[in-house]
Design a protein around this motif. Structure first.
Motif, PDB file in Angstrom:
ATOM      1  N   VAL A   9       0.941  -1.275  -0.012  1.00 11.50           N
ATOM      2  CA  VAL A   9       0.069  -0.142   0.005  1.00 11.50           C
ATOM      3  C   VAL A   9       0.996   1.318  -0.065  1.00 11.50           C
ATOM      4  N   LYS A  10       0.525   2.329  -0.828  1.00 15.10           N
ATOM      5  CA  LYS A  10       1.078   3.409  -1.045  1.00 15.10           C
ATOM      6  C   LYS A  10       0.174   4.451  -0.735  1.00 15.10           C
ATOM      7  N   GLY A  11       0.812   5.785  -0.020  1.00 16.06           N
ATOM      8  CA  GLY A  11      -0.243   6.726   0.419  1.00 16.06           C
ATOM      9  C   GLY A  11       0.681   7.701   1.032  1.00 16.06           C
ATOM     10  N   SER A  12      -0.075   8.537   1.802  1.00 11.16           N
ATOM     11  CA  SER A  12       0.607   9.669   2.690  1.00 11.16           C
ATOM     12  C   SER A  12      -0.049   9.734   3.931  1.00 11.16           C
ATOM     13  N   THR A  13       0.721   9.911   5.008  1.00  8.28           N
ATOM     14  CA  THR A  13       0.353  10.124   6.409  1.00  8.28           C
ATOM     15  C   THR A  13      -0.236  11.455   6.887  1.00  8.28           C
ATOM     16  N   TRP A  14      -0.548  11.531   7.928  1.00 10.46           N
ATOM     17  CA  TRP A  14      -1.151  12.815   8.573  1.00 10.46           C
ATOM     18  C   TRP A  14      -0.066  13.953   8.635  1.00 10.46           C
ATOM     19  N   THR A  15       1.185  13.632   8.492  1.00  9.99           N
ATOM     20  CA  THR A  15       2.368  14.636   8.507  1.00  9.99           C
ATOM     21  C   THR A  15       2.562  14.898   7.048  1.00  9.99           C
ATOM     22  N   GLY A  16       2.016  14.524   6.309  1.00  8.95           N
ATOM     23  CA  GLY A  16       2.178  14.713   4.801  1.00  8.95           C
ATOM     24  C   GLY A  16       3.244  13.932   4.209  1.00  8.95           C
ATOM     25  N   ARG A  17       3.992  12.878   4.987  1.00 11.04           N
ATOM     26  CA  ARG A  17       4.927  12.351   4.234  1.00 11.04           C
ATOM     27  C   ARG A  17       4.209  11.103   3.561  1.00 11.04           C
ATOM     28  N   GLY A  18       5.018  10.605   2.697  1.00  7.25           N
ATOM     29  CA  GLY A  18       4.618   9.407   2.091  1.00  7.25           C
ATOM     30  C   GLY A  18       4.957   8.112   2.537  1.00  7.25           C
ATOM     31  N   PHE A  19       4.125   6.825   2.135  1.00 12.86           N
ATOM     32  CA  PHE A  19       4.560   5.732   2.921  1.00 12.86           C
ATOM     33  C   PHE A  19       4.469   4.660   1.693  1.00 12.86           C
ATOM     34  N   ASP A  20       4.997   3.755   2.052  1.00 13.20           N
ATOM     35  CA  ASP A  20       5.065   2.549   1.125  1.00 13.20           C
ATOM     36  C   ASP A  20       5.400   1.211   1.880  1.00 13.20           C
ATOM     37  N   SER A  21       3.983   0.653   2.471  1.00 17.38           N
ATOM     38  CA  SER A  21       4.159  -0.345   3.494  1.00 17.38           C
ATOM     39  C   SER A  21       4.053  -1.895   2.722  1.00 17.38           C
ATOM     40  N   TRP A  22       4.615  -2.756   3.434  1.00 14.19           N
ATOM     41  CA  TRP A  22       4.176  -4.381   2.865  1.00 14.19           C
ATOM     42  C   TRP A  22       3.518  -4.959   3.949  1.00 14.19           C
ATOM     43  N   GLY A  23       3.022  -5.913   3.662  1.00 13.06           N
ATOM     44  CA  GLY A  23       2.109  -6.916   4.576  1.00 13.06           C
ATOM     45  C   GLY A  23       3.267  -8.001   4.771  1.00 13.06           C
ATOM     46  N   GLN A  24       2.956  -8.876   5.840  1.00  5.72           N
ATOM     47  CA  GLN A  24       3.912  -9.866   6.319  1.00  5.72           C
ATOM     48  C   GLN A  24       3.568 -11.008   5.237  1.00  5.72           C
ATOM     49  N   GLY A  25       2.679 -11.176   4.336  1.00  4.88           N
ATOM     50  CA  GLY A  25       2.527 -12.277   3.560  1.00  4.88           C
ATOM     51  C   GLY A  25       1.737 -13.158   3.908  1.00  4.88           C
TER      52      GLY A  25
END
Length: 120
Positions: free
Chosen positions: A97-113
């Protein structure tokens, strides 16, 4: 911090179906894209299916017509409906999942599989 929790994997006979889910939580302001990946020869992971904020979807040729990706924006959750499963679909599937947080920073997160095993 954004966390992803996957579920729905398991063992199924060839021709069967499974539905994977991936729920994102944390300080999420917005989500741009959600996707599912699996390992591939010569690559770390290959894209199985993706869906962007506008709803456009993209699929690997090997799963077109069999897998369907969808998302529930209210729940920050992405699904992968897997039909007509084949033994060659046996992999650990990872949510991204890619998006942005409340602080305005982007994130690129992975699940555990989550493991999908298709028996012949």
């Amino acid at each position: 911090q954004v966390q992803l929790v996957e579920s729905g994997g398991g063992l199924v006979q060839a021709g069967g179906s499974l539905r994977l889910s991936c729920a994102a939580s944390g300080r999420i302001a917005g989500i741009n894209a959600m996707a599912w990946y699996r390992p591939a020869p010569g690559k770390q992971r290959e894209l199985v299916a993706s869906i962007i904020s506008g709803g456009n979807t993209n699929y690997a040729d090997s799963v077109k017509g069999r897998f369907t990706i969808s998302r529930d924006n209210a729940k920050n959750t992405v699904y992968l409906q897997m039909n007509s499963l084949k033994p060659e679909d046996t992999f650990v599937y990872y949510c991204n999942v890619k998006g942005s947080t409340w602080t305005g920073r982007g994130f690129d997160s992975w699940g555990q599989g989550t493991q999908v095993t298709v028996s012949s």
